[in-house]
Design an enzyme around this catalytic site. Sequence first.
Site, PDB file in Angstrom:
ATOM      1  CB  SER A  41       3.572   5.275 -16.625  1.00  0.00           C
ATOM      2  OG  SER A  41       4.912   5.165 -17.041  1.00  0.00           O
ATOM      3  CG  ASP A  42       6.419   4.467 -10.437  1.00  0.00           C
ATOM      4  OD1 ASP A  42       5.786   5.416  -9.926  1.00  0.00           O
ATOM      5  OD2 ASP A  42       7.491   4.051  -9.985  1.00  0.00           O
ATOM      6  CD  GLU A  43      11.595   7.892 -15.610  1.00  0.00           C
ATOM      7  OE1 GLU A  43      12.083   7.582 -16.705  1.00  0.00           O
ATOM      8  OE2 GLU A  43      11.228   9.041 -15.317  1.00  0.00           O
ATOM      9  N   GLY A  54       8.150   1.639 -15.828  1.00  0.00           N
ATOM     10  CA  GLY A  54       7.114   0.624 -15.940  1.00  0.00           C
ATOM     11  C   GLY A  54       5.889   1.241 -16.571  1.00  0.00           C
TER      12      GLY A  54
END
EC number: 3.6.1.9
Length: 192
Positions: A68-70, A105
């Site tokens: 996950s990424d933000e 994501g």
Amino acid sequence: MQKLLLASSSIYRQELLSRLKIPFGCFSPDIDEKPKNGESIEALVLRLSKEKAKAALNQYPDATCIGSDELAVLNNEVLGKPLTHENATQQLSAMSGQKVDFYTGICVLSTHPAFEDCRLVMTSVTFRKLSPSMIENYLQKEKPYQSAGSFKSETLGSALIEKFHGDDPTAMIGLPLITLCDMLEKVGMAVI
């Protein structure tokens, strides 16, 4: 049962995943997070999420891996991690009274069974008018220097918000659980 692996060193993502009551391990991916030329924000968070999950899967090929990424975006400008008090003050001053979009994501990868599902979860936050003393008090108490846009919604950051719009409130913390539950069910790891 298939081993579940979270490709993140974030204690907040780990805490969120633990809410699902599924045993999991953690893996700290070491990837280059710089954007590629011409890469959109959406493409960047999806690529980074996938690269994190892929790095974990390369090390643990029998696991189901979550990446996950933000990114926080204000007026089409990405607000990165401030790293310093001065940068955090500047970011929060710019965010005062403004709408900030958070692009999260998430990607789930598995080889047994072969599975890939990468999704984008959007959240918009309108910030209250923030006085210099509010910003300073928040920074002294939170020290959000490793958080995108100097914002930690999981703790005192909620006091900075006027309005929230999104389908998955945990997305702002960096791991959209509603979305993840659907993804895990599709790979054969139903939460309930």
